[in-house]
Write an enzyme that holds these catalytic residues in place. Structure first.
Site, PDB file in Angstrom:
ATOM      1  N   HIS A  12     -29.357  73.670 -22.619  1.00  0.00           N
ATOM      2  CA  HIS A  12     -28.094  73.884 -23.328  1.00  0.00           C
ATOM      3  C   HIS A  12     -27.314  75.001 -22.644  1.00  0.00           C
ATOM      4  O   HIS A  12     -27.894  76.044 -22.322  1.00  0.00           O
ATOM      5  CB  HIS A  12     -28.355  74.249 -24.791  1.00  0.00           C
ATOM      6  CG  HIS A  12     -27.100  74.392 -25.581  1.00  0.00           C
ATOM      7  ND1 HIS A  12     -26.332  73.319 -25.949  1.00  0.00           N
ATOM      8  CD2 HIS A  12     -26.464  75.496 -26.051  1.00  0.00           C
ATOM      9  CE1 HIS A  12     -25.268  73.749 -26.626  1.00  0.00           C
ATOM     10  NE2 HIS A  12     -25.322  75.068 -26.690  1.00  0.00           N
ATOM     11  N   ASP A  42     -36.001  70.004 -31.616  1.00  0.00           N
ATOM     12  CA  ASP A  42     -36.499  69.456 -32.871  1.00  0.00           C
ATOM     13  C   ASP A  42     -35.399  68.578 -33.462  1.00  0.00           C
ATOM     14  O   ASP A  42     -34.465  68.202 -32.750  1.00  0.00           O
ATOM     15  CB  ASP A  42     -36.978  70.571 -33.820  1.00  0.00           C
ATOM     16  CG  ASP A  42     -35.874  71.536 -34.220  1.00  0.00           C
ATOM     17  OD1 ASP A  42     -34.667  71.214 -34.035  1.00  0.00           O
ATOM     18  OD2 ASP A  42     -36.206  72.623 -34.723  1.00  0.00           O
TER      19      ASP A  42
END
Length: 190
Positions: A108, A140
């Site tokens: 990210h 997740d």
């Protein structure tokens, strides 16, 4: 360590992994590269490198659940030790996450937990922070959540645009991804 890499665009992070494997700097087997739409340069460059590729086109499925099921089956067929989301711009289902529990790695372009989502670079600049960066983490079921593995800061320069900053972050992100994969393959990270 067998990996499957998922891409949605050009695959510049993927190319860094391919190059590191080819140079003997990264001891992983790229089992396959998959995309969520046809015509991505990431899949094209993977095929040119002799890697198995697959496309699970989001538009070919009636709903998100059917697409997630097909993606899960396609990835699982390669029996990866780690699944790498590298510029993969689709949110996967909790079922996908469960199928690869603790094995789904994401990159990210921000220092998570700050600025999650598709516009991390833009959001960091709009907020006015002086430092941003990139994160590699275990994904997740949330959006850009999950245990952080590694981060590296990148200063926001006064002359930066969103594009110039993003390019500088990508350089660091590639290095951080390759280093993280090397440490995972060597058993130095969990």
């Amino acid at each position: 360590m067998r990996i499957v890499v998922l891409v949605s665009g050009t695959g510049s992070n993927l190319q860094a992994v391919i190059d590191a494997v080819k140079a003997g700097e990264l001891d992983v087997e790229i089992a396959a590269v998959g995309a969520d739409r046809p015509g991505t340069y990431g899949v094209e460059r993977s095929a040119e490198a002799g890697l198995d590729t697959f496309v699970v086109n989001f538009k070919d499925y009636g709903d998100r659940a059917d697409w997630n099921s097909a993606l899960t089956k396609a990835v699982a067929g390669y029996e990866p030790d780690v699944v790498v989301s590298s510029g993969f711009m689709r949110i996967v289902s909790p079922e996908f996450i469960d199928a690869f529990d603790g094995k789904y790695l994401n990159t990210h372009p921000a220092l998570l937990p700050a600025f999650p989502g598709a516009h991390g670079v833009r959001d960091a600049m709009a907020y006015g922070v002086k430092v941003t960066g990139c994160t590699v983490h275990w994904a997740d079921a949330g959006v850009d959540t999950g245990p952080i593995i590694a981060q590296e800061a990148v200063e926001i320069l006064p002359e930066d645009t969103e594009d110039t900053l993003h390019e500088r972050i990508k350089v660091v992100e590639r290095r951080l991804l390759v280093r993280t994969l090397a440490e995972l393959a060597a058993g130095k990270r969990v």
